[in-house]
Write a protein that holds these residues in place. Structure first.
Motif, PDB file in Angstrom:
ATOM      1  N   CYS A  32       0.830  -1.208   0.000  1.00 10.69           N
ATOM      2  CA  CYS A  32       0.000   0.000   0.000  1.00 10.69           C
ATOM      3  C   CYS A  32       0.866   1.260   0.000  1.00 10.69           C
ATOM      4  CB  CYS A  32      -0.902   0.010   1.226  1.00 10.69           C
ATOM      5  SG  CYS A  32      -1.754  -1.513   1.548  1.00 10.69           S
ATOM      6  N   LYS A  33       2.061   1.174  -0.537  1.00 11.97           N
ATOM      7  CA  LYS A  33       3.042   2.248  -0.416  1.00 11.97           C
ATOM      8  C   LYS A  33       2.536   3.590  -0.955  1.00 11.97           C
ATOM      9  CE  LYS A  33       6.548   1.322  -2.774  1.00 11.97           C
ATOM     10  NZ  LYS A  33       7.771   0.833  -3.367  1.00 11.97           N
ATOM     11  N   THR A  34       1.998   3.628  -2.156  1.00 14.60           N
ATOM     12  CA  THR A  34       1.611   4.896  -2.779  1.00 14.60           C
ATOM     13  C   THR A  34       0.473   5.603  -2.040  1.00 14.60           C
ATOM     14  OG1 THR A  34       2.273   3.915  -4.881  1.00 14.60           O
ATOM     15  CG2 THR A  34       1.033   5.959  -4.987  1.00 14.60           C
ATOM     16  N   ILE A 106      -8.302   4.097  -6.711  1.00 14.95           N
ATOM     17  CA  ILE A 106      -7.228   3.133  -6.480  1.00 14.95           C
ATOM     18  C   ILE A 106      -7.650   1.782  -7.023  1.00 14.95           C
ATOM     19  CG2 ILE A 106      -5.866   1.953  -4.716  1.00 14.95           C
ATOM     20  CD1 ILE A 106      -6.257   4.394  -2.938  1.00 14.95           C
ATOM     21  N   ARG A 107      -6.705   1.086  -7.653  1.00 15.71           N
ATOM     22  CA  ARG A 107      -6.974  -0.264  -8.135  1.00 15.71           C
ATOM     23  C   ARG A 107      -5.982  -1.234  -7.518  1.00 15.71           C
ATOM     24  NH1 ARG A 107      -4.806  -0.758 -14.227  1.00 15.71           N
ATOM     25  NH2 ARG A 107      -2.811   0.284 -13.959  1.00 15.71           N
ATOM     26  N   ALA A 111       1.509  -7.654  -8.444  1.00 16.48           N
ATOM     27  CA  ALA A 111       2.856  -7.132  -8.659  1.00 16.48           C
ATOM     28  C   ALA A 111       3.514  -7.921  -9.783  1.00 16.48           C
ATOM     29  CB  ALA A 111       3.667  -7.237  -7.380  1.00 16.48           C
ATOM     30  N   GLU A 119      -0.415  -4.861  -5.378  1.00 19.75           N
ATOM     31  CA  GLU A 119      -0.051  -3.469  -5.171  1.00 19.75           C
ATOM     32  C   GLU A 119      -1.293  -2.613  -5.339  1.00 19.75           C
ATOM     33  OE1 GLU A 119       2.911  -2.548  -8.070  1.00 19.75           O
ATOM     34  OE2 GLU A 119       4.507  -3.587  -6.990  1.00 19.75           O
ATOM     35  N   LYS A 121      -2.472   0.834  -6.694  1.00 18.39           N
ATOM     36  CA  LYS A 121      -2.010   1.882  -7.599  1.00 18.39           C
ATOM     37  C   LYS A 121      -3.179   2.780  -7.943  1.00 18.39           C
ATOM     38  CE  LYS A 121       2.095   0.063  -9.063  1.00 18.39           C
ATOM     39  NZ  LYS A 121       3.278   0.540  -9.669  1.00 18.39           N
ATOM     40  N   TYR A 122      -2.855   4.020  -8.306  1.00 25.17           N
ATOM     41  CA  TYR A 122      -3.880   4.958  -8.749  1.00 25.17           C
ATOM     42  C   TYR A 122      -4.275   4.654 -10.183  1.00 25.17           C
ATOM     43  CZ  TYR A 122      -2.791   7.818  -4.678  1.00 25.17           C
ATOM     44  OH  TYR A 122      -2.614   8.262  -3.401  1.00 25.17           O
ATOM     45  N   ASN A 124      -4.958   5.846 -13.881  1.00 22.07           N
ATOM     46  CA  ASN A 124      -4.363   6.926 -14.663  1.00 22.07           C
ATOM     47  C   ASN A 124      -5.487   7.845 -15.143  1.00 22.07           C
ATOM     48  OD1 ASN A 124      -1.814   5.888 -14.370  1.00 22.07           O
ATOM     49  ND2 ASN A 124      -1.939   4.649 -16.235  1.00 22.07           N
TER      50      ASN A 124
END
Length: 134
Positions: A32-34, A106-107, A111, A119, A121-122, A124
């Motif tokens: 969940c880093k981002t 967020i989706r 990885a 992961e 990720k947003y 786009n």
């Protein structure tokens, strides 16, 4: 001659059947880093959500020794000793995002290099400012 081939064939069939039932004793990671870096995702509440929602033998909230959930600053790790699918973890993650009203932004994606990792990720999003000006 047939007696020696039959037990060997039986053993390989039972091994294949056990592999098809599901994975046992695996470690799954949700990175969940981002969203955590942008402070829109609360990783502690995500861990609690997983603890409350993961079903073991048809019952929620009773993980016992078979499932353990750990978190650090950017990841949640689910370690299982029982049959547990990676897809079920994705389902629960998407359910949490929907509950937090983050599902539109967020989706959850697998990885590319890690086998048992998802992961966040947003999506786009492209701005259409040029069309608005015309």
């Amino acid at each position: 001659l047939s007696k020696t081939t039959t037990p060997h064939t039986h053993t390989s069939l039972s091994n294949m059947a056990s592999k098809q039932k599901g994975k046992r004793g695996n470690k799954f990671v949700v990175d969940c880093k981002t969203p955590v870096a942008d402070e829109i995702f609360d990783i502690a509440s995500f861990e609690k959500f997983l603890h409350d929602r993961i079903k073991v033998n048809g019952k929620t909230g009773v993980l016992g020794d078979s499932v353990s959930i750990e978190r650090d600053e950017n990841t949640v790790t689910v370690t299982t000793k029982i049959q547990f699918s990676k897809r079920y973890l994705k389902y629960l993650t998407k359910k949490f995002l929907k509950k937090q009203q983050l599902r539109d932004y967020i989706r959850v994606i697998a990885a590319p290099k890690a086998k048992n990792t998802y992961e966040l990720k947003y999506f786009n999003v492209q701005n259409n400012d040029e069309e608005d000006e015309q």
